[in-house]
Structure formats: structure tokens, C-alpha cells
Design an enzyme around this catalytic site. Structure first.
Site, short mmCIF file in Angstrom:
data_model
loop_
_atom_site.label_atom_id
_atom_site.label_comp_id
_atom_site.label_asym_id
_atom_site.label_seq_id
_atom_site.Cartn_x
_atom_site.Cartn_y
_atom_site.Cartn_z
N ARG A 1 0.70 -1.18 -0.10
CA ARG A 1 0.02 -0.01 -0.05
C ARG A 1 0.80 1.20 -0.12
O ARG A 1 0.42 2.20 0.34
CB ARG A 1 -0.85 0.11 1.23
CG ARG A 1 -1.83 -1.17 1.08
CD ARG A 1 -3.25 -0.69 1.71
NE ARG A 1 -4.40 -1.62 1.79
CZ ARG A 1 -4.42 -2.73 2.34
NH1 ARG A 1 -3.54 -2.78 3.67
NH2 ARG A 1 -5.39 -3.54 2.25
N GLU B 1 -3.50 17.46 -11.83
CA GLU B 1 -4.15 17.68 -13.03
C GLU B 1 -5.49 18.17 -13.10
O GLU B 1 -6.46 17.43 -13.94
CB GLU B 1 -3.72 16.83 -14.12
CG GLU B 1 -3.65 17.12 -15.43
CD GLU B 1 -2.85 16.54 -16.48
OE1 GLU B 1 -1.77 15.93 -16.35
OE2 GLU B 1 -3.60 15.95 -17.58
N ARG C 1 -1.88 22.08 -14.63
CA ARG C 1 -0.96 20.97 -14.96
C ARG C 1 -0.99 20.41 -16.49
O ARG C 1 -0.16 19.87 -17.02
CB ARG C 1 -1.00 19.76 -13.90
CG ARG C 1 -0.05 18.77 -14.29
CD ARG C 1 0.28 17.71 -13.16
NE ARG C 1 1.56 16.76 -13.52
CZ ARG C 1 2.04 16.03 -12.74
NH1 ARG C 1 1.72 16.02 -11.51
NH2 ARG C 1 2.62 15.07 -13.28
N1 GLY Z 1 4.16 14.87 -18.55
C1 GLY Z 1 2.97 15.45 -18.28
C2 GLY Z 1 3.00 15.65 -16.44
O1 GLY Z 1 3.62 14.95 -15.91
O2 GLY Z 1 1.82 16.24 -15.87
#
Ligand code: GLY
Length: 383
Positions: A127, A243, A247
Site C-alpha cells: 500500500r 491535473e 498541470r
Molecule cells: N508529463 C506531463 C505531466 O507530468 O503532467
């Protein structure tokens, strides 16, 4: 900062933050660097590939042993196939057979494949184990080793099974770049250009002047280029680790690039960085068509990539029966699709990119059709 570390950066993610050290001789100092970290391991397991093992495993093992660290090493076949479910299972079982404890750390010694595979094993075994990235390819030093994206491939596409799992340390040994084949170095260079093109106009201008030195192996220029790219990436990751927004800028050139890679079967016919170079040109061309960006900016990007020896157009590649609808089909399967809409990173200028889901598919299709027609014409003219 140790004397051999030319540059040291921090990825500011609070308790999960970590340093990126860039400079010569870091593989030979890895043991000392790792044991100086808080809650250092007493045992590490190195994962690398056959090719990298031949070049860099012995000095790494010497440094681990000098630092009093017990270690094992697992060598996987070089190449994308090692990111399959089957290879991942084999690696996990081998690591478990060797005996892991929560305080055992993994070390990824190699390029993007080894880094992604080892990072994902570290994310899930027991984990979650700590791990260290020792990227040996230019692409891994400037992109994949930083930011905690780890994963393997599925029959449905690349990197579709994975986790965000940040390393405890990244050691980018600039000496390792001297052993890279020129084609691989160039492909990694495309990700450096990406960092300038997406958010740093001054860096892009520096690359126009010094990029040739980077690809010709000038160590000082390489360290500066790697450090500046990592700085850009570290700032973006610190602001948006998972992201949710910003990002995605790091995906400049990737929506088109991934489609080209999918069409060429993720084979050595087109390396990831090579696809990103052509993909960035397409993203800038699309930005021009949609009225966001002046054509001079797209020309400047194309000129610089070509000047260092990267392909910028489909006609520069070995012949493939390109088809606009099929390329668009690959894009629709990308994990960046949201609410059924494609995500594009477009640009207002070199150094100012933005994320959008407002691009009509008809415009993308028209661009692809034109690019394919132009490449067919160019081929006929050459032939
Ligand atoms: N390669 C793109 C990122 O790491 O967000």
C-alpha cells in the site's frame, strides 16, 4: 548543497515535497544522498533495464554499499513492453519474493519506462513504499521523473492504469546524458522546448541560441536546460498536483502527439518526444487557424525544432498511411477527454499556452486533413 550538485530544486508539496538534484556524478553519490534524507531506508531495491544496468548499475551499487545500504537489483527488459500488466505482475511478485518491508525503498534507475513502472510498483506494494527516481534519459530528467505520475499501459492505451505517487528524491545525473544515442537525446529535447513554449518566452529564446549545444552534449548547457525545465515543471506540479487545471499545460503537443504514437503502434518508428515535437507544431498551427496566435510564432517554433534536427511535419517521418479520421479517433480515446470533449493546449504566443475544451472537432479534422495533404505533396516533390 553537495559540491557535485550543480542545481538543486524543491517540489513544494508540503509533507510530500522533495528535492531534484541535477549535476555530474550523482549516480556515484546516490547512497550518500539517500541516507541523508529523513526516515532513510535501511534497504533499497533497484529496478532498472538491461541496457541501463550495463552502463550505470555498478557505480550505483558501489555507492549504496559505501553508504551502508543493503540492496537488491531487478533488471527488466528495455522498452515499452515492460509497462504491460504481465511485466508489472512479474516485477511485483519478484519484489515480494525478495522480501519487502514498509521501510524498504525502491530506486528507479533508467528512462521513462523504468520510472513509470517502478513508481507504480512503489505506489501499490504494501500500500505504498517510498521511492527514488534516478532518471538516465533526457526525457526522464526533464519530464517523467518529476511530478509523481506513475503507471503502466492497458490494451486500451498508454498509462491508463496508474497512480500519482511522488518520489522522495530525484537525482538527475548529467553524466548519464553522455551515453544516450543522439536520437533519444533529441526526443528528450522536445520536452525541453515544450517547457519554454508553454510558459517561458525567455527560456525559449535561450534555447534558440543554445539548443544546439544541449543536443551536441555541452554539459553546462544541458544542466541549465534540465534545471530550467524542472523548475517550470516543479512550479506547475506544486500548484496542481493532480491535473485538475494548470498541470494540463504540460501536455502541450500531447493530444496530437499521442494520436501519432497510437497510429504508429507506439513503436520505435516514432519516439514519444518526436511525436510531441510534431504535436506542438500542430497545436501552434491550430492556434493560428483559430486566431489565437500569430503565424510568425508557429514558424519560429517550427524553425527551432528543425534547426536542432527534430522532425516538424509528417513528411519528415517514414511513410505511414495517415488518415485524419483515424487520428481524431485516437484523440477521442485520450484520458484527457472530459464530457466527451477533447482537451487542447493552445498558445497565444511562444511562452503563453492555455488549456481549452472549446475547439470544434471540425477545425481539428480540417487541420489534420491539410497537414496530411501537405505531407503527401512534399513527399511527391521529393520523390
Ligand atoms: N508529463 C506531463 C505531466 O507530468 O503532467
Amino acid at each position: 548543497m553537495p559540491s557535485q550538485v550543480a542545481e538543486q530544486l524543491h517540489v513544494d508539496l508540503g509533507a510530500r515535497g522533495y528535492d531534484i538534484a541535477i549535476g555530474p556524478g550523482l549516480i556515484g553519490r546516490a547512497g550518500a544522498e539517500i541516507t541523508s534524507l529523513p526516515n532513510a531506508p535501511n534497504r533499497v531495491v533497484v529496478v532498472t533495464d538491461h541496457h541501463v544496468a550495463e552502463l550505470h548499475l555498478a557505480p550505483l551499487e558501489r555507492s549504496l554499499s559505501d553508504a551502508g545500504l543493503a540492496f537488491d537489483a531487478f533488471v527488466v527488459p528495455a522498452g515499452e513492453a515492460s509497462k504491460s500488466f504481465a511485466s508489472f505482475e512479474k516485477l511485483c511478485e519478484a519484489l515480494l519474493t525478495a522480501g519487502l518491508e514498509r521501510k524498504t525503498w525502491l530506486i528507479a534507475l533508467g528512462g521513462g519506462v523504468v520510472g513509470d513502472l517502478t513508481g507504480f510498483a512503489a505506489a501499490v506494494l504494501l500500500r505504498g513504499l517510498d521511492f527514488v527516481q534516478i532518471p538516465t534519459s533526457l526525457l526522464a530528467q526533464v519530464d517523467s521523473s518529476v511530478g509523481g505520475k506513475t503507471g503502466i499501459n492497458s490494451a486500451h492505451g498508454k498509462n491508463l492504469v496508474g497512480a500519482f505517487h511522488q518520489p522522495r528524491l530525484v537525482l538527475a545525473d548529467s553524466g548519464a546524458l553522455a551515453t544516450l544515442p543522439r536520437r533519444e537525446l533529441l526526443a528528450g529535447y522536445a520536452e525541453i522546448v515544450k517547457c519554454g513554449a508553454l510558459g517561458d518566452a525567455a527560456f525559449f529564446a535561450w534555447l534558440e541560441e543554445h539548443g544546439a549545444h544541449v543536443v551536441e552534449g555541452d554539459a553546462k548547457a544541458q544542466i541549465r536546460a534540465v534545471a530550467t525545465s524542472c523548475k517550470t515543471k516543479a512550479a506547475i506540479v506544486a500548484a496542481d498536483e493532480r491535473e485538475r487545471g494548470r498541470r494540463a499545460l504540460l501536455n502541450l503537443g500531447h493530444t496530437f502527439g499521442h494520436a501519432l504514437e497510437a497510429e504508429t503502434g507506439y513503436s520505435s518508428a516514432l519516439l514519444h518526444g518526436e511525436a510531441v515535437a510534431i504535436g506542438m507544431v500542430m497545436a501552434f498551427d491550430l492556434s493560428v487557424r483559430l486566431g489565437y496566435c500569430r503565424p510568425e510564432e508557429a514558424d519560429r517554433l517550427r524553425r527551432h525544432l528543425a534547426a536542432v534536427g527534430l522532425a516538424t511535419d509528417l513528411s519528415d517521418l517514414p511513410q505511414v498511411d495517415w488518415n485524419a479520421e483515424r487520428l481524431l479517433g485516437h484523440m477521442r480515446k485520450d484520458k484527457k477527454v472530459s464530457d466527451g470533449r477533447l482537451t487542447f493546449i493552445l498558445a497565444r504566443s511562444l511562452g503563453e499556452a492555455f488549456v481549452t475544451q472549446e475547439v470544434p472537432e471540425s477545425e481539428v479534422l480540417a487541420l489534420l486533413q491539410d497537414v496530411i495533404a501537405a505531407s503527401a505533396l512534399a513527399r511527391r516533390a521529393i520523390g
